[in-house]
Design a protein around this motif. Structure first.
Motif, PDB file in Angstrom:
ATOM      1  N   ILE A  74       4.618   7.545  -2.747  1.00 57.55           N
ATOM      2  CA  ILE A  74       5.868   7.631  -3.479  1.00 57.55           C
ATOM      3  C   ILE A  74       6.790   6.624  -2.825  1.00 57.55           C
ATOM      4  CG2 ILE A  74       6.650   9.599  -2.054  1.00 57.55           C
ATOM      5  CD1 ILE A  74       8.119  10.583  -4.631  1.00 57.55           C
ATOM      6  N   VAL A  75       7.469   5.794  -3.631  1.00 53.87           N
ATOM      7  CA  VAL A  75       8.178   4.651  -3.057  1.00 53.87           C
ATOM      8  C   VAL A  75       9.531   4.447  -3.725  1.00 53.87           C
ATOM      9  CG1 VAL A  75       6.992   3.045  -4.637  1.00 53.87           C
ATOM     10  CG2 VAL A  75       8.001   2.170  -2.516  1.00 53.87           C
ATOM     11  N   LEU A  76      10.521   4.151  -2.889  1.00 56.65           N
ATOM     12  CA  LEU A  76      11.823   3.712  -3.373  1.00 56.65           C
ATOM     13  C   LEU A  76      11.872   2.195  -3.248  1.00 56.65           C
ATOM     14  CD1 LEU A  76      14.722   4.217  -4.335  1.00 56.65           C
ATOM     15  CD2 LEU A  76      15.391   4.317  -1.921  1.00 56.65           C
ATOM     16  N   LEU A 135       9.159   5.865  -7.831  1.00 59.31           N
ATOM     17  CA  LEU A 135       7.836   5.663  -8.406  1.00 59.31           C
ATOM     18  C   LEU A 135       6.775   6.327  -7.538  1.00 59.31           C
ATOM     19  CD1 LEU A 135       8.191   1.873  -9.302  1.00 59.31           C
ATOM     20  CD2 LEU A 135       8.546   3.837 -10.809  1.00 59.31           C
ATOM     21  N   ALA A 136       5.681   6.741  -8.155  1.00 58.21           N
ATOM     22  CA  ALA A 136       4.618   7.413  -7.412  1.00 58.21           C
ATOM     23  C   ALA A 136       3.281   7.185  -8.098  1.00 58.21           C
ATOM     24  CB  ALA A 136       4.901   8.911  -7.298  1.00 58.21           C
ATOM     25  N   GLY A 137       2.199   7.327  -7.338  1.00 60.36           N
ATOM     26  CA  GLY A 137       0.868   7.178  -7.905  1.00 60.36           C
ATOM     27  C   GLY A 137      -0.200   7.538  -6.902  1.00 60.36           C
ATOM     28  N   PHE A 138      -1.392   7.846  -7.391  1.00 61.56           N
ATOM     29  CA  PHE A 138      -2.492   8.277  -6.535  1.00 61.56           C
ATOM     30  C   PHE A 138      -3.227   7.088  -5.923  1.00 61.56           C
ATOM     31  CE2 PHE A 138      -1.998  12.039  -9.257  1.00 61.56           C
ATOM     32  CZ  PHE A 138      -1.957  13.019  -8.283  1.00 61.56           C
ATOM     33  N   VAL A 139      -3.665   7.277  -4.690  1.00 57.60           N
ATOM     34  CA  VAL A 139      -4.457   6.271  -3.987  1.00 57.60           C
ATOM     35  C   VAL A 139      -5.871   6.248  -4.571  1.00 57.60           C
ATOM     36  CG1 VAL A 139      -5.362   5.542  -1.752  1.00 57.60           C
ATOM     37  CG2 VAL A 139      -3.093   6.627  -1.888  1.00 57.60           C
ATOM     38  N   GLU A 140      -6.363   5.055  -4.868  1.00 60.23           N
ATOM     39  CA  GLU A 140      -7.717   4.888  -5.401  1.00 60.23           C
ATOM     40  C   GLU A 140      -8.732   4.838  -4.260  1.00 60.23           C
ATOM     41  OE1 GLU A 140      -8.634   4.915  -8.447  1.00 60.23           O
ATOM     42  OE2 GLU A 140      -6.783   4.616  -9.587  1.00 60.23           O
ATOM     43  N   GLU A 154      -8.854   2.193  -1.119  1.00 57.30           N
ATOM     44  CA  GLU A 154      -7.545   1.553  -1.119  1.00 57.30           C
ATOM     45  C   GLU A 154      -6.678   2.150  -0.017  1.00 57.30           C
ATOM     46  OE1 GLU A 154      -4.784   0.401  -4.857  1.00 57.30           O
ATOM     47  OE2 GLU A 154      -4.939   2.562  -4.500  1.00 57.30           O
ATOM     48  N   SER A 155      -5.881   1.312   0.656  1.00 60.34           N
ATOM     49  CA  SER A 155      -4.917   1.827   1.628  1.00 60.34           C
ATOM     50  C   SER A 155      -3.673   2.309   0.886  1.00 60.34           C
ATOM     51  CB  SER A 155      -4.529   0.737   2.622  1.00 60.34           C
ATOM     52  OG  SER A 155      -3.736  -0.265   1.997  1.00 60.34           O
ATOM     53  N   ALA A 156      -2.857   3.107   1.577  1.00 57.79           N
ATOM     54  CA  ALA A 156      -1.623   3.574   0.952  1.00 57.79           C
ATOM     55  C   ALA A 156      -0.709   2.401   0.626  1.00 57.79           C
ATOM     56  CB  ALA A 156      -0.917   4.567   1.873  1.00 57.79           C
ATOM     57  N   GLU A 157      -0.678   1.393   1.510  1.00 56.41           N
ATOM     58  CA  GLU A 157       0.165   0.228   1.269  1.00 56.41           C
ATOM     59  C   GLU A 157      -0.308  -0.561   0.044  1.00 56.41           C
ATOM     60  OE1 GLU A 157       0.589   1.552   5.414  1.00 56.41           O
ATOM     61  OE2 GLU A 157      -1.130   1.134   4.120  1.00 56.41           O
ATOM     62  N   GLU A 158      -1.603  -0.711  -0.095  1.00 55.92           N
ATOM     63  CA  GLU A 158      -2.142  -1.392  -1.277  1.00 55.92           C
ATOM     64  C   GLU A 158      -1.822  -0.603  -2.548  1.00 55.92           C
ATOM     65  OE1 GLU A 158      -6.037  -3.617   0.716  1.00 55.92           O
ATOM     66  OE2 GLU A 158      -6.168  -1.524   0.059  1.00 55.92           O
ATOM     67  N   CYS A 159      -1.846   0.703  -2.434  1.00 51.21           N
ATOM     68  CA  CYS A 159      -1.510   1.556  -3.575  1.00 51.21           C
ATOM     69  C   CYS A 159      -0.060   1.336  -3.998  1.00 51.21           C
ATOM     70  CB  CYS A 159      -1.743   3.019  -3.215  1.00 51.21           C
ATOM     71  SG  CYS A 159      -1.316   4.186  -4.523  1.00 51.21           S
ATOM     72  N   VAL A 160       0.854   1.218  -3.024  1.00 45.93           N
ATOM     73  CA  VAL A 160       2.263   0.984  -3.350  1.00 45.93           C
ATOM     74  C   VAL A 160       2.412  -0.281  -4.192  1.00 45.93           C
ATOM     75  CG1 VAL A 160       4.513   0.374  -2.399  1.00 45.93           C
ATOM     76  CG2 VAL A 160       3.175   2.201  -1.344  1.00 45.93           C
ATOM     77  N   VAL A 161       1.827  -1.378  -3.717  1.00 47.34           N
ATOM     78  CA  VAL A 161       1.958  -2.660  -4.412  1.00 47.34           C
ATOM     79  C   VAL A 161       1.355  -2.580  -5.811  1.00 47.34           C
ATOM     80  CG1 VAL A 161       1.289  -5.095  -4.355  1.00 47.34           C
ATOM     81  CG2 VAL A 161       2.008  -3.955  -2.247  1.00 47.34           C
ATOM     82  N   ARG A 162       0.166  -2.001  -5.915  1.00 43.53           N
ATOM     83  CA  ARG A 162      -0.513  -1.913  -7.219  1.00 43.53           C
ATOM     84  C   ARG A 162       0.249  -1.021  -8.198  1.00 43.53           C
ATOM     85  NH1 ARG A 162      -3.276   1.984  -9.189  1.00 43.53           N
ATOM     86  NH2 ARG A 162      -3.638   3.005  -7.181  1.00 43.53           N
ATOM     87  N   GLU A 163       0.624   0.178  -7.749  1.00 42.16           N
ATOM     88  CA  GLU A 163       1.264   1.128  -8.657  1.00 42.16           C
ATOM     89  C   GLU A 163       2.629   0.631  -9.134  1.00 42.16           C
ATOM     90  OE1 GLU A 163       0.629   3.915 -10.173  1.00 42.16           O
ATOM     91  OE2 GLU A 163      -1.293   4.548  -9.345  1.00 42.16           O
ATOM     92  N   VAL A 164       3.402   0.009  -8.243  1.00 51.46           N
ATOM     93  CA  VAL A 164       4.702  -0.510  -8.666  1.00 51.46           C
ATOM     94  C   VAL A 164       4.516  -1.568  -9.742  1.00 51.46           C
ATOM     95  CG1 VAL A 164       6.711  -1.846  -7.936  1.00 51.46           C
ATOM     96  CG2 VAL A 164       5.899   0.049  -6.515  1.00 51.46           C
ATOM     97  N   ILE A 213       6.884  -5.302 -11.500  1.00 53.09           N
ATOM     98  CA  ILE A 213       7.492  -6.173 -10.499  1.00 53.09           C
ATOM     99  C   ILE A 213       6.643  -6.236  -9.231  1.00 53.09           C
ATOM    100  CG2 ILE A 213       9.784  -5.640 -11.403  1.00 53.09           C
ATOM    101  CD1 ILE A 213      10.232  -4.002  -8.819  1.00 53.09           C
ATOM    102  N   GLN A 214       6.968  -7.205  -8.355  1.00 52.73           N
ATOM    103  CA  GLN A 214       6.292  -7.358  -7.075  1.00 52.73           C
ATOM    104  C   GLN A 214       7.226  -6.874  -5.958  1.00 52.73           C
ATOM    105  OE1 GLN A 214       6.468 -10.436  -9.174  1.00 52.73           O
ATOM    106  NE2 GLN A 214       4.768  -9.384 -10.189  1.00 52.73           N
ATOM    107  N   VAL A 215       6.621  -6.241  -4.941  1.00 51.63           N
ATOM    108  CA  VAL A 215       7.396  -5.722  -3.808  1.00 51.63           C
ATOM    109  C   VAL A 215       6.764  -6.167  -2.498  1.00 51.63           C
ATOM    110  CG1 VAL A 215       8.270  -3.704  -5.042  1.00 51.63           C
ATOM    111  CG2 VAL A 215       6.093  -3.550  -3.805  1.00 51.63           C
ATOM    112  N   GLY A 216       7.552  -6.088  -1.428  1.00 48.86           N
ATOM    113  CA  GLY A 216       7.072  -6.429  -0.093  1.00 48.86           C
ATOM    114  C   GLY A 216       7.886  -5.710   0.964  1.00 48.86           C
TER     115      GLY A 216
END
Length: 277
Positions: free
Chosen positions: A147-149, A172-177, A180-190, A196-199
């Motif tokens: 889950i990410v702000l 925003l939120a989404g399940f880890v595949e 996949e790492s949690a960080e990779e999940c953040v980038v993909r789900e957003v 958009i792209q995040v970092g």
């Protein structure tokens, strides 16, 4: 001294006494005194009991879960779902009910072996269901999710799902595949949900989310580029909100609200909130 809720290894069902929660598909049994009932008294009632699990201790007293097939009429009592308790109950009680809910789902979904179909049996002293024929062990399943702000200076990217309470916006939120790492999940789900792209990701904490069995891993991420394009059927609306013009937000004890309140506090130099534990 009161200790609130403490999860422990499974209690022995042969032990007498203690307190019990009762759960049916319609929710938990409650009365004007709360959700805990004398266990021995409950077991003398004509409840459609299908399973019993020793959960832990509340204020140092042992607590069991009685899983029933359907709700039954009990004088002076009513049945209520977990989401209502999330809004109304004190946090230690909600934690206890959250754990009971996840144990109940595990029990219902693993009553039979997923490999050979035989009836599973509880393993004494473990929160495990074991197949007596092929030996397959089934433990409670936890689904990791992020889950990410997402922020852009004094702006917060918030969105709403069609399932939300009207008017409320959240993170925003989404399940880890798998793999996949949690960080990779953040980038993909957003990117999937709003385009958009995040970092510059920062991990901020976690919260068990019993709807029905998630572990929410909370992050902050900074906007890098792109235009908001909501994912059809998943995101009803998404937009940037100024830090002093926020819409209705999720409830205080949720990790989504914590991520928002923490960022606002840091930007304004206010004391930082604590994630409920």
């Amino acid at each position: 001294m009161a200790s609130g809720w403490q999860t422990t290894p499974p209690l022995d069902n042969a032990q007498a006494g203690g307190w019990a929660l009762v759960r049916s598909p319609q929710g938990f049994l409650a009365d004007t005194n709360g959700v805990l009932f004398p266990r021995d008294w409950l077991k003398r009632q004509e409840l459609p009991l299908i399973a019993e699990h020793g959960l832990g201790h509340f204020d140092d007293q042992p607590v069991w879960l009685l899983q029933v097939e359907h709700s039954a009429e009990m004088p002076g009592c009513f049945w209520q779902g977990l989401r209502q308790f999330m809004l109304q109950a004190d946090y230690p009680t909600f934690r206890m009910l959250s754990f009971a809910e996840q144990v109940a789902h595990w029990d219902l979904n693993h009553r039979f072996c997923g490999r050979c179909g035989s009836r599973n049996r509880q393993v004494p002293g473990e929160r495990c269901l074991r197949c007596p024929e092929c030996g397959l062990d089934s433990y409670a399943r936890i689904s990791p999710s992020m889950i990410v702000l997402v922020t852009r200076g004094d702006e917060l990217l918030l969105a709403r799902s069609p399932r939300f309470v009207p008017g409320v916006y959240s993170t925003l939120a989404g399940f880890v595949e798998p793999g996949e790492s949690a960080e990779e999940c953040v980038v993909r789900e957003v990117h999937e949900e709003v385009g958009i792209q995040v970092g510059n990701l920062q991990y901020l904490g976690s919260q068990g989310w019993p709807f029905p069995h998630s572990l929410m891993l909370g992050f902050h991420a900074e906007y890098v580029g792109g235009e908001i394009v909501p994912q059809p059927e998943e995101i009803e609306d998404a937009r940037w909100f100024a830090i002093d013009q926020l819409p209705p937000l999720p409830m205080q004890r949720s990790i989504a609200r914590y991520l928002i309140d923490l960022y606002v506090a840091r930007r304004l130099g206010h004391p930082e909130p604590q994630l409920p534990r």
